[in-house]
Enzyme design. Structure first.
Site, PDB file in Angstrom:
ATOM      1  N   GLU A  46       1.166 -10.896  -4.755  1.00  0.00           N
ATOM      2  CA  GLU A  46       0.930 -10.287  -3.726  1.00  0.00           C
ATOM      3  C   GLU A  46       1.186 -10.780  -2.370  1.00  0.00           C
ATOM      4  OE1 GLU A  46       0.357  -7.546  -2.702  1.00  0.00           O
ATOM      5  OE2 GLU A  46      -1.704  -6.738  -3.013  1.00  0.00           O
ATOM      6  N   ASP A  47       1.455  -9.896  -1.523  1.00  0.00           N
ATOM      7  CA  ASP A  47       1.793 -10.560  -0.206  1.00  0.00           C
ATOM      8  C   ASP A  47       0.459 -11.104   0.574  1.00  0.00           C
ATOM      9  OD1 ASP A  47       0.617  -7.950   0.269  1.00  0.00           O
ATOM     10  OD2 ASP A  47       2.041  -7.164   1.651  1.00  0.00           O
TER      11      ASP A  47
ATOM     12  N   ASP B 254      -6.849  -9.259   0.763  1.00  0.00           N
ATOM     13  CA  ASP B 254      -7.680  -8.987   1.977  1.00  0.00           C
ATOM     14  C   ASP B 254      -9.250  -8.592   1.296  1.00  0.00           C
ATOM     15  OD1 ASP B 254      -8.476  -7.910   4.466  1.00  0.00           O
ATOM     16  OD2 ASP B 254      -7.582  -6.117   4.304  1.00  0.00           O
TER      17      ASP B 254
ATOM     18  N   PHE C 159      -4.470  -8.992  11.896  1.00  0.00           N
ATOM     19  CA  PHE C 159      -3.525  -8.124  11.205  1.00  0.00           C
ATOM     20  C   PHE C 159      -2.235  -8.797  11.183  1.00  0.00           C
ATOM     21  CE2 PHE C 159      -1.104  -4.470  10.127  1.00  0.00           C
ATOM     22  CZ  PHE C 159      -1.678  -3.861   8.885  1.00  0.00           C
TER      23      PHE C 159
ATOM     24  N   ARG D  15       8.724  -5.020   8.315  1.00  0.00           N
ATOM     25  CA  ARG D  15       8.738  -5.862   7.104  1.00  0.00           C
ATOM     26  C   ARG D  15       9.858  -6.936   7.204  1.00  0.00           C
ATOM     27  NH1 ARG D  15       5.281  -3.636   3.179  1.00  0.00           N
ATOM     28  NH2 ARG D  15       5.087  -1.148   3.215  1.00  0.00           N
TER      29      ARG D  15
HETATM   30  P1  IMP Z   1      -6.899  -5.307  -0.039  1.00  0.00           P
HETATM   31  O1  IMP Z   1      -7.113  -4.119  -1.130  1.00  0.00           O
HETATM   32  O2  IMP Z   1      -7.936  -4.877   0.770  1.00  0.00           O
HETATM   33  O3  IMP Z   1      -7.069  -6.535  -0.687  1.00  0.00           O
HETATM   34  O4  IMP Z   1      -5.671  -4.842   0.455  1.00  0.00           O
HETATM   35  C1  IMP Z   1      -4.522  -5.629   0.294  1.00  0.00           C
HETATM   36  C2  IMP Z   1      -3.426  -4.810   0.737  1.00  0.00           C
HETATM   37  O5  IMP Z   1      -3.489  -4.444   2.224  1.00  0.00           O
HETATM   38  C3  IMP Z   1      -2.096  -5.908   0.826  1.00  0.00           C
HETATM   39  O6  IMP Z   1      -1.547  -5.845  -0.327  1.00  0.00           O
HETATM   40  C4  IMP Z   1      -1.307  -5.592   2.093  1.00  0.00           C
HETATM   41  O7  IMP Z   1      -0.470  -4.615   1.828  1.00  0.00           O
HETATM   42  C5  IMP Z   1      -2.616  -4.721   2.910  1.00  0.00           C
HETATM   43  N1  IMP Z   1      -2.963  -5.522   3.780  1.00  0.00           N
HETATM   44  C6  IMP Z   1      -4.107  -6.203   4.225  1.00  0.00           C
HETATM   45  N2  IMP Z   1      -4.089  -7.012   5.208  1.00  0.00           N
HETATM   46  C7  IMP Z   1      -2.745  -6.720   5.899  1.00  0.00           C
HETATM   47  C8  IMP Z   1      -2.135  -7.217   6.966  1.00  0.00           C
HETATM   48  O8  IMP Z   1      -3.046  -7.963   7.840  1.00  0.00           O
HETATM   49  N3  IMP Z   1      -1.071  -6.789   7.375  1.00  0.00           N
HETATM   50  C9  IMP Z   1      -0.257  -5.925   6.338  1.00  0.00           C
HETATM   51  N4  IMP Z   1      -0.999  -5.502   5.501  1.00  0.00           N
HETATM   52  C10 IMP Z   1      -2.150  -5.875   5.072  1.00  0.00           C
HETATM   53 MG    MG Z   2       0.473  -4.253   0.060  1.00  0.00          MG
END
Ligand code: IMP
Ligand code: MG
Length: 195
Positions: free
Chosen positions: A120-121, A124, A173, A186
């Site tokens: 995963e990137d 969060d 962010f 991207r």
């Molecule tokens: P989560 O479900 O809140 O953990 O969200 C994870 C996803 O939200 C990641 O896979 C990202 O695609 C997106 N995301 C969360 N924070 C960022 C950010 O700072 N920049 C870009 N995408 C983000």
């Molecule tokens: Mg994502």
């Protein structure tokens, strides 16, 4: 060496486009340079190679954000590896997470009995990963690990832990190196903070 905004060819191009489209121009500041990313990804690749010594792996990338991380990480892993991809939507075009996870594309093959690394990137709130973890564990893999390039630990709402983390970051962010803001940025080679 940390690349700066001024010496990067790509960023002025983005800004001109925004200017022409009369859009608000976000400030992009380099948070992790391409050199820093490459060094850390190489370390993660070596660690994974040691941890799974001699065993085959399936790298499951979460589209689209993890595509670049997966392709770099995979080339730093000296093991018999295959790729699979999964796609979910949780963000739409907003910076805010709605908390809702929708599966857009499942894995192509069963993960049963395999050594799976979910790539995963950014981790969060953990909502996406909690959902995907449960989904993959239902396949009964032999091993299941999570590799996240970035970890925003302070934002966690689900108790998800990544086994391989590139960098921990505060609540900010970021874009670039696969990560987007409304699908853009991207292709920036560095990871930048949007201000
Ligand atoms: P989560 O479900 O809140 O953990 O969200 C994870 C996803 O939200 C990641 O896979 C990202 O695609 C997106 N995301 C969360 N924070 C960022 C950010 O700072 N920049 C870009 N995408 C983000
Ligand atoms: Mg994502």
């Amino acid at each position: 060496m940390v690349a700066t905004f001024a010496d990067n060819f790509y960023y002025p191009g983005f800004r001109i486009l925004e200017f022409l489209e009369q859009r608000k121009v976000p400030e992009l500041k380099v948070r992790f340079s391409r050199e820093q990313i490459a060094a850390r990804v190489a370390e993660l690749g070596s660690q994974i190679t040691r941890d799974f010594a001699g065993e085959p792996l399936v790298l499951v990338g979460v589209l689209k954000g993890a595509a670049i991380f997966l392709s770099d990480l995979a080339r730093q892993i000296a093991l018999d590896s295959t790729f699979d991809f999964i796609s979910v939507s949780s963000y739409g075009n907003q910076k805010q997470n709605s908390g809702e996870v929708k599966l857009l594309k499942d894995v192509d093959q069963s993960m049963e009995g395999k050594n799976v690394i979910l790539v995963e990137d950014i981790l969060d709130t953990g909502l996406t990963m909690a959902y995907l973890k449960e989904m993959i564990l239902a396949h009964h893999p032999r091993a299941f690990k999570i590799a996240a390039l970035l970890d925003k630990k302070c934002r966690r709402r689900q108790p998800i832990h990544a086994d391989y983390v590139g960098f921990e970051i505060p609540d900010e962010f970021v874009v670039g190196y696969g990560m987007d803001y409304a699908e853009r940025y991207r292709n920036l080679p560095d990871i930048c903070v949007v201000e």
